[in-house]
Design a protein around this motif. Sequence first.
Motif, mmCIF file in Angstrom:
data_model
loop_
_atom_site.group_PDB
_atom_site.id
_atom_site.type_symbol
_atom_site.label_atom_id
_atom_site.label_comp_id
_atom_site.label_asym_id
_atom_site.label_seq_id
_atom_site.Cartn_x
_atom_site.Cartn_y
_atom_site.Cartn_z
ATOM 1 N N GLU A 12 24.907 -99.924 -59.415
ATOM 2 C CA GLU A 12 24.632 -101.135 -60.163
ATOM 3 C C GLU A 12 23.237 -101.128 -60.794
ATOM 4 N N ASN A 13 22.253 -100.559 -60.114
ATOM 5 C CA ASN A 13 20.884 -100.539 -60.645
ATOM 6 C C ASN A 13 20.819 -99.522 -61.782
ATOM 7 N N ALA A 14 20.381 -99.948 -62.946
ATOM 8 C CA ALA A 14 20.351 -99.092 -64.134
ATOM 9 C C ALA A 14 19.394 -97.923 -63.972
ATOM 10 N N THR A 15 18.209 -98.159 -63.369
ATOM 11 C CA THR A 15 17.232 -97.075 -63.186
ATOM 12 C C THR A 15 17.766 -96.029 -62.229
ATOM 13 N N SER A 16 18.290 -96.471 -61.116
ATOM 14 C CA SER A 16 18.866 -95.520 -60.145
ATOM 15 C C SER A 16 20.046 -94.771 -60.759
ATOM 16 N N ARG A 17 20.828 -95.469 -61.561
ATOM 17 C CA ARG A 17 21.990 -94.817 -62.203
ATOM 18 C C ARG A 17 21.536 -93.744 -63.165
ATOM 19 N N GLN A 18 20.463 -93.989 -63.909
ATOM 20 C CA GLN A 18 19.963 -93.002 -64.861
ATOM 21 C C GLN A 18 19.367 -91.807 -64.139
ATOM 22 N N VAL A 19 18.637 -92.048 -63.047
ATOM 23 C CA VAL A 19 18.055 -90.943 -62.270
ATOM 24 C C VAL A 19 19.141 -90.077 -61.672
ATOM 25 N N THR A 20 20.155 -90.699 -61.105
ATOM 26 C CA THR A 20 21.279 -89.954 -60.519
ATOM 27 C C THR A 20 22.000 -89.149 -61.584
ATOM 28 N N PHE A 21 22.183 -89.730 -62.764
ATOM 29 C CA PHE A 21 22.863 -89.025 -63.863
ATOM 30 C C PHE A 21 22.095 -87.771 -64.255
ATOM 31 N N LEU A 45 31.376 -76.737 -70.905
ATOM 32 C CA LEU A 45 31.099 -78.014 -70.265
ATOM 33 C C LEU A 45 30.588 -78.985 -71.320
ATOM 34 N N VAL A 46 31.183 -80.167 -71.357
ATOM 35 C CA VAL A 46 30.787 -81.207 -72.318
ATOM 36 C C VAL A 46 30.532 -82.477 -71.523
ATOM 37 N N ILE A 47 29.357 -83.093 -71.746
ATOM 38 C CA ILE A 47 28.970 -84.305 -71.017
ATOM 39 C C ILE A 47 28.430 -85.323 -72.030
ATOM 40 N N PHE A 48 28.893 -86.564 -71.901
ATOM 41 C CA PHE A 48 28.360 -87.674 -72.680
ATOM 42 C C PHE A 48 27.707 -88.656 -71.719
ATOM 43 N N SER A 49 26.482 -88.992 -72.018
ATOM 44 C CA SER A 49 25.752 -89.948 -71.183
ATOM 45 C C SER A 49 26.256 -91.362 -71.449
ATOM 46 N N PRO A 50 25.860 -92.335 -70.608
ATOM 47 C CA PRO A 50 26.261 -93.724 -70.879
ATOM 48 C C PRO A 50 25.814 -94.223 -72.243
ATOM 49 N N ARG A 51 24.783 -93.622 -72.816
ATOM 50 C CA ARG A 51 24.308 -93.995 -74.151
ATOM 51 C C ARG A 51 24.894 -93.088 -75.234
ATOM 52 N N SER A 52 25.958 -92.340 -74.886
ATOM 53 C CA SER A 52 26.685 -91.475 -75.830
ATOM 54 C C SER A 52 25.873 -90.289 -76.302
ATOM 55 N N LYS A 53 24.933 -89.838 -75.470
ATOM 56 C CA LYS A 53 24.178 -88.633 -75.792
ATOM 57 C C LYS A 53 24.947 -87.425 -75.278
ATOM 58 N N LEU A 54 25.060 -86.391 -76.111
ATOM 59 C CA LEU A 54 25.875 -85.223 -75.802
ATOM 60 C C LEU A 54 25.049 -84.158 -75.109
ATOM 61 N N TYR A 55 25.645 -83.616 -74.016
ATOM 62 C CA TYR A 55 25.093 -82.444 -73.314
ATOM 63 C C TYR A 55 26.245 -81.453 -73.168
ATOM 64 N N GLU A 56 25.972 -80.211 -73.505
ATOM 65 C CA GLU A 56 27.057 -79.226 -73.453
ATOM 66 C C GLU A 56 26.530 -77.880 -72.993
ATOM 67 N N PHE A 57 27.474 -77.089 -72.468
ATOM 68 C CA PHE A 57 27.176 -75.708 -72.083
ATOM 69 C C PHE A 57 28.442 -74.887 -72.322
ATOM 70 N N SER A 58 28.235 -73.671 -72.815
ATOM 71 C CA SER A 58 29.355 -72.774 -73.038
ATOM 72 C C SER A 58 28.881 -71.351 -72.832
ATOM 73 N N SER A 59 29.690 -70.575 -72.150
ATOM 74 C CA SER A 59 29.347 -69.175 -71.927
ATOM 75 C C SER A 59 29.557 -68.344 -73.186
ATOM 76 N N SER A 60 30.375 -68.818 -74.128
ATOM 77 C CA SER A 60 30.570 -68.089 -75.387
ATOM 78 C C SER A 60 30.398 -69.041 -76.569
ATOM 79 N N SER A 61 31.411 -69.876 -76.795
ATOM 80 C CA SER A 61 31.359 -70.847 -77.878
ATOM 81 C C SER A 61 32.249 -72.022 -77.518
ATOM 82 N N ILE A 62 31.719 -73.211 -77.699
ATOM 83 C CA ILE A 62 32.495 -74.409 -77.384
ATOM 84 C C ILE A 62 33.768 -74.466 -78.225
ATOM 85 N N ALA A 63 33.668 -74.189 -79.525
ATOM 86 C CA ALA A 63 34.827 -74.277 -80.420
ATOM 87 C C ALA A 63 35.903 -73.268 -80.017
#
Length: 220
Positions: A12-21, A45-63
């Motif tokens: 529920e706490n926004a600060t704690s939620r952001q730190v955990t994320f 790996l594709v990750i979207f934060s609660p603010r819709s910020k994209l984080y991704e990882f790929s060993s070759s190519s995401i596409a």
Amino acid sequence: MVRGKTEMKRIENATSRQVTFSKRRNGLLKKAFELSVLCDAEVALVIFSPRSKLYEFSSSSIAKTIERYQRRIKEIGINHRGDANSQQARYETQGLTKKIEQLEISKRKLLGEGIDKCSIEELQQLENQLERSLTRIRAKKYQLLREQIEKLKEEERKLVKENKELKEKWLGMGATVASSQSTLSSSEVNIDDNDNMEVETGLFIGPPETRQSKKTSPQY
């Protein structure tokens, strides 16, 4: 110090939620990298934060990884449909086999075989079924007999008509022959009359007195 078990629910706490994320995101990206290197696996790996910020990882190519994933999903879907169709076909085959067995049992019972273990109700049902079958068979038999009788009557009418036409034709030919014979008889009578007249004319030439006088006349 032993860490307690984390309760799996939304923080529920926004600060704690952001730190955990942030901590868990970094750990997840690290694990994905280690998995791709240690196991030679293709990882995306594709990750979207609660603010819709994209984080991704790929060993070759995401596409490329996503395209490969979509192809594989289609193949699995086709295989699943094929398996489902095969399973349905097996079920249908089993159902048909059971129906055939039941029909064979009913057929034997109708022929009077394997009725030793039948109850009174089953025997009554067999009797009713046989009576209905016999009624239908007799109805079909009488129908075929009526059709055959009508066919024979039609043939009889045709033969009577042909016989009548032949009789009329024969009577007409007889009348023509009789007329021809009558004409020939009349011609023969006329010829005979002409012959008689010629004979009579040849025998009497001149009066009888003239012939007598010629015979008795004196000669000098």
